[in-house]
Design an enzyme around this catalytic site. Structure first.
Site, PDB file in Angstrom:
ATOM      1  N   GLN A   1      -2.893   3.263   5.110  1.00 15.58           N
ATOM      2  CA  GLN A   1      -3.776   2.525   4.203  1.00 15.58           C
ATOM      3  C   GLN A   1      -3.911   1.075   4.673  1.00 15.58           C
ATOM      4  OE1 GLN A   1      -1.968   3.523   0.312  1.00 15.58           O
ATOM      5  NE2 GLN A   1      -3.954   4.362  -0.222  1.00 15.58           N
TER       6      GLN A   1
ATOM      7  N   GLN B   1       4.696   1.717   1.350  1.00 16.77           N
ATOM      8  CA  GLN B   1       5.360   2.875   0.753  1.00 16.77           C
ATOM      9  C   GLN B   1       5.027   2.984  -0.726  1.00 16.77           C
ATOM     10  OE1 GLN B   1       9.525   1.065   1.494  1.00 16.77           O
ATOM     11  NE2 GLN B   1       9.884   2.506  -0.159  1.00 16.77           N
TER      12      GLN B   1
ATOM     13  N   VAL C   1       0.880  -1.169   0.000  1.00 18.59           N
ATOM     14  CA  VAL C   1       0.000   0.000   0.000  1.00 18.59           C
ATOM     15  C   VAL C   1       0.916   1.217   0.000  1.00 18.59           C
ATOM     16  CG1 VAL C   1      -2.064  -0.989   1.068  1.00 18.59           C
ATOM     17  CG2 VAL C   1      -0.220  -0.140   2.518  1.00 18.59           C
ATOM     18  N   SER C   2       0.384   2.365  -0.440  1.00 19.62           N
ATOM     19  CA  SER C   2       1.243   3.535  -0.636  1.00 19.62           C
ATOM     20  C   SER C   2       1.637   4.254   0.641  1.00 19.62           C
ATOM     21  CB  SER C   2       0.561   4.531  -1.587  1.00 19.62           C
ATOM     22  OG  SER C   2       0.411   3.928  -2.842  1.00 19.62           O
ATOM     23  N   SER C   3       0.839   4.102   1.708  1.00 18.90           N
ATOM     24  CA  SER C   3       1.185   4.807   2.947  1.00 18.90           C
ATOM     25  C   SER C   3       0.813   3.964   4.165  1.00 18.90           C
ATOM     26  CB  SER C   3       0.479   6.157   3.014  1.00 18.90           C
ATOM     27  OG  SER C   3      -0.920   5.966   3.038  1.00 18.90           O
TER      28      SER C   3
END
Length: 200
Positions: A14, A38, A9-11
């Site tokens: 999330q 990340q 996931v991007s962050s």
């Protein structure tokens, strides 16, 4: 042969639950999952690197969707080839059955089909990027033609501008002094001078 899953996931805030659930449903344990929280802008990710070091010939790597591997199709294509050709690992993308290197269709290997699909996706993504840039450029051109200005909003001339401008024009004060009195830079005051001259 070992099975692994890669989840991203991007962050940090999330939720990975959907991807984890998908992997558990096909029999992959949490111990076999490598998770990064990340951005997918490149492959410089701690747990992804650990996973790649762990992968051996004949292993299977499961991903929920292709964008979990990365965002840039050109880089995904390079990484895909590294895994499937150099490490001889099979990759299975759950949401996209054509991206399954184990499959063989009418004598054509899944690796070849998946490689071809990725190249097409990479090409489509590139065309879309170019089209987006072109649409943006056309939109800006039309907006500018209709009087829309971009960038910072123009600084309002202070109430004393006309008075200071006349003093400057009559050479009673310098440009530096005029700028100081109006509280702006030389550049801004010079711009106002040019605008005023155009309407005089």
């Amino acid at each position: 042969m070992a099975e692994y899953a890669y989840i991203r996931v991007s962050s940090k805030d999330q939720n990975i639950a959907r991807q984890v659930e998908a992997m558990l449903s096909i029999g992959i344990t949490k111990k076999q999952m490598y998770i990064d929280k990340q951005s997918g802008k490149d492959f410089n990710r701690k747990n992804y690197k650990k996973l790649v070091r762990k992968l051996k010939e004949g292993d299977e790597l499961y991903i929920k969707s292709i964008d979990r591997l990365g965002r840039n199709y050109d880089e995904i294509l390079d990484e895909w080839r590294n895994l499937t050709r150099n490490k001889n690992v099979d990759i299975i993308v759950l949401d996209f059955p054509l991206l399954d290197t184990r499959n063989r269709v009418n004598g054509v290997t899944g690796k070849f089909i998946a490689d071809l699909v990725l190249q097409i996706l990479s090409y489509v993504a590139q065309i879309e990027r170019e089209n987006t840039k072109q649409r943006q450029a056309e939109g800006i051109k039309i907006a500018m033609k209709n009087g829309v200005s971009f960038g910072r909003p123009q600084k309002e001339k202070p109430n004393n501008f006309d008075e200071v401008y006349i003093l400057w024009k009559e050479e009673k004060i310098s440009l530096r002094e005029a700028s100081r009195r109006t509280g702006v830079s030389h550049h801004t005051f010079s711009k106002w001078i040019n605008e005023t001259r155009n309407i005089e």
